[in-house]
Design an enzyme around this catalytic site. Structure first.
Site, PDB file in Angstrom:
ATOM      1  N   GLU A 231     -30.619 -12.260  17.081  1.00  0.00           N
ATOM      2  CA  GLU A 231     -29.033 -12.572  16.007  1.00  0.00           C
ATOM      3  C   GLU A 231     -29.021 -11.707  14.735  1.00  0.00           C
ATOM      4  O   GLU A 231     -27.442 -11.005  14.887  1.00  0.00           O
ATOM      5  CB  GLU A 231     -29.697 -14.017  14.845  1.00  0.00           C
ATOM      6  CG  GLU A 231     -28.712 -14.845  14.520  1.00  0.00           C
ATOM      7  CD  GLU A 231     -28.866 -15.871  13.845  1.00  0.00           C
ATOM      8  OE1 GLU A 231     -28.893 -15.866  12.408  1.00  0.00           O
ATOM      9  OE2 GLU A 231     -29.281 -16.511  14.326  1.00  0.00           O
ATOM     10  N   ARG A 257       5.678  -1.203   7.469  1.00  0.00           N
ATOM     11  CA  ARG A 257       5.982  -1.261   6.018  1.00  0.00           C
ATOM     12  C   ARG A 257       6.507   0.101   5.330  1.00  0.00           C
ATOM     13  O   ARG A 257       5.768   1.064   5.305  1.00  0.00           O
ATOM     14  CB  ARG A 257       4.281  -1.936   5.259  1.00  0.00           C
ATOM     15  CG  ARG A 257       4.991  -2.263   3.742  1.00  0.00           C
ATOM     16  CD  ARG A 257       6.881  -3.173   3.350  1.00  0.00           C
ATOM     17  NE  ARG A 257       5.906  -3.631   2.266  1.00  0.00           N
ATOM     18  CZ  ARG A 257       7.322  -4.359   1.056  1.00  0.00           C
ATOM     19  NH1 ARG A 257       7.882  -4.680   2.133  1.00  0.00           N
ATOM     20  NH2 ARG A 257       7.123  -4.929   0.239  1.00  0.00           N
ATOM     21  N   GLN A 268      -1.121   8.918   0.570  1.00  0.00           N
ATOM     22  CA  GLN A 268      -2.209   8.843  -0.080  1.00  0.00           C
ATOM     23  C   GLN A 268      -3.019   8.096   0.253  1.00  0.00           C
ATOM     24  O   GLN A 268      -4.388   7.968   0.535  1.00  0.00           O
ATOM     25  CB  GLN A 268      -2.364  10.441  -0.464  1.00  0.00           C
ATOM     26  CG  GLN A 268      -4.089  11.324  -0.018  1.00  0.00           C
ATOM     27  CD  GLN A 268      -4.108  12.162  -1.155  1.00  0.00           C
ATOM     28  OE1 GLN A 268      -4.654  12.260  -1.897  1.00  0.00           O
ATOM     29  NE2 GLN A 268      -4.143  13.317  -0.324  1.00  0.00           N
TER      30      GLN A 268
END
Length: 405
Positions: A231, A257, A268
């Protein structure tokens, strides 16, 4: 196979159904069974695909990348690694023939009952009891936060058969869902992984045949430890896929955008945050791949799976937060891929052993997890005698003869 899994996930596994829509969940499950997903690491002779841990992580990453329903991918992994693999690795041939084919085909669903209201990380504090009575056991107790419980047909249940027996006091059982005395509570309404049905389970005088014991009486802790290696390694590959999907959509968003007359990706502060997201994803993938290769090769190393679990879960939360931030107000609208990843990532630091427990396990493996040594008390100084921190020498045996006169 991974490309086919991604295409299947995009086509069939869109937004998660309501937690109470068990019919829709089962419809999806049967489709996943036909794709070989719910029995991927089970040997072919029992109806599985026979994949090793490395291939299984690649398939689960493809599933996580293809669907926004990370909860469904989580349910598949919990079924496979926490419940099915214990039968594969510790079950008798008769048990394998009885349960595995239907669990691999998608006809039946498995759940693992270990967590209890008073026993989460402390698995040796379980209160569920199993008492042997002739050719059967009687189980009484309660399990909490049981993944797949509302839809499960078979439960792998850990119970105490020797109170105070510690590691050798637990025993694992396969319990059919229609066993009298087994009841499942209402599904939880969770903040994340909403496509994974989860509930409490009660066991009140459940009569379970002795041939439903997985492994042997007293071997439950070993069975559980084996399932956790699978798991902690393979389940978290689904998060790699989800993170990759969100990183890709984030890159697309910051390219399109515009603010102050330029795409925000040219700033940056934004571009560096995206780079950090990629770094977190790729670093987590490397650690998980190392753990998967060790598991496939038969390694008994417990550090690699713990490190992989830590890296993937922490990266998923961090990438979710960064993706929300870079989307601004759009990031906090419900239904967006960024906020969905964040909600789905929050539980990952808790299940399969909390991240704090993983750090404890790693520290212990490094020789740092033992109890503190009590400083040895120095003898008080006597005038005219030098003190020596070492205890005085004492013979380790009694003399076998009397001294001569």
């Amino acid at each position: 196979m991974c490309r086919a899994v991604e295409q299947f996930a995009r086509r069939e596994l869109g937004e998660p159904p309501q937690p109470t829509d068990h019919a829709e969940f089962r419809r999806r499950w049967l489709l996943a069974g036909r794709q070989g997903l719910v029995g991927s690491v089970v040997p072919e002779r029992y109806g599985g695909s026979g994949l090793d841990a490395v291939a299984a992580t690649a398939v689960l990453e493809a599933l996580g990348h293809g669907t926004p329903d990370t909860g469904f991918a989580f349910s598949v992994a919990a079924h496979l690694f926490a419940a099915v693999m214990p039968i594969v690795e510790f079950g008798t041939e008769e048990q394998k023939q009885r349960w595995l084919p239907a669990l691999c085909s998608g006809e039946r669903i498995a759940a693992h009952g270990i967590t209890e209201p008073e026993a989460g990380s402390d698995t040796l504090a379980l209160r569920t009891r199993a008492v042997r009575q002739g050719d059967h056991y009687v189980l009484d107790g309660a399990k909490a936060f049981t993944t797949n419980a509302p839809v499960a047909d078979v439960f792998v249940v850990q119970a105490v058969t020797t109170p105070g027996g510690g590691f050798f006091g637990l025993t694992a059982f396969c319990v059919e869902a229609d066993t009298p005395g087994l009841t499942v509570g209402p599904p939880y309404d969770k903040v994340g992984l909403r496509g994974s049905p989860t509930a409490d389970v009660r066991l009140d005088g459940c009569v379970v045949p002795a041939d439903h014991v997985i492994g042997a009486e007293g071997a439950g802790a070993g069975v559980f430890a084996g399932s956790m290696k699978w798991e902690r390694t393979c389940l978290f590959a689904a998060y790699l896929g989800a993170m990759r999907r969100v990183v890709e959509s984030t890159v697309e968003h910051v390219r399109e955008r515009e603010q102050f007359g330029a795409p925000i990706g040219t700033f940056q502060a934004v571009s560096h945050r995206v780079v950090d997201m990629v770094l977190a994803l790729e670093s987590a993938r490397l650690l998980l791949d190392k753990a998967a290769r060790g598991l496939a090769g038969g390694s008994e190393d417990e550090v690699a799976p713990a490190l992989a679990k830590l890296a993937v879960s922490e990266a998923a939360v961090r990438i979710g937060l960064d993706a929300v931030q870079l989307r601004g107000a759009l990031g906090v609208l419900t239904g967006g891929d960024a906020e969905t990843l964040l909600r789905d990532a929050l539980p990952s630091r808790i299940f399969s052993g909390t991240n704090e427990i993983q750090k404890n396990n790693i520290a212990r493996a490094l020789g740092l997890g033992g109890s503190r040594r009590t400083p040895r008390r120095r003898a008080a100084a006597t005038p005219g005698r030098a003190t020596d921190p070492r205890p005085p020498h004492r013979p380790t045996h009694r003399p076998t003869h009397r001294p001569t006169d």
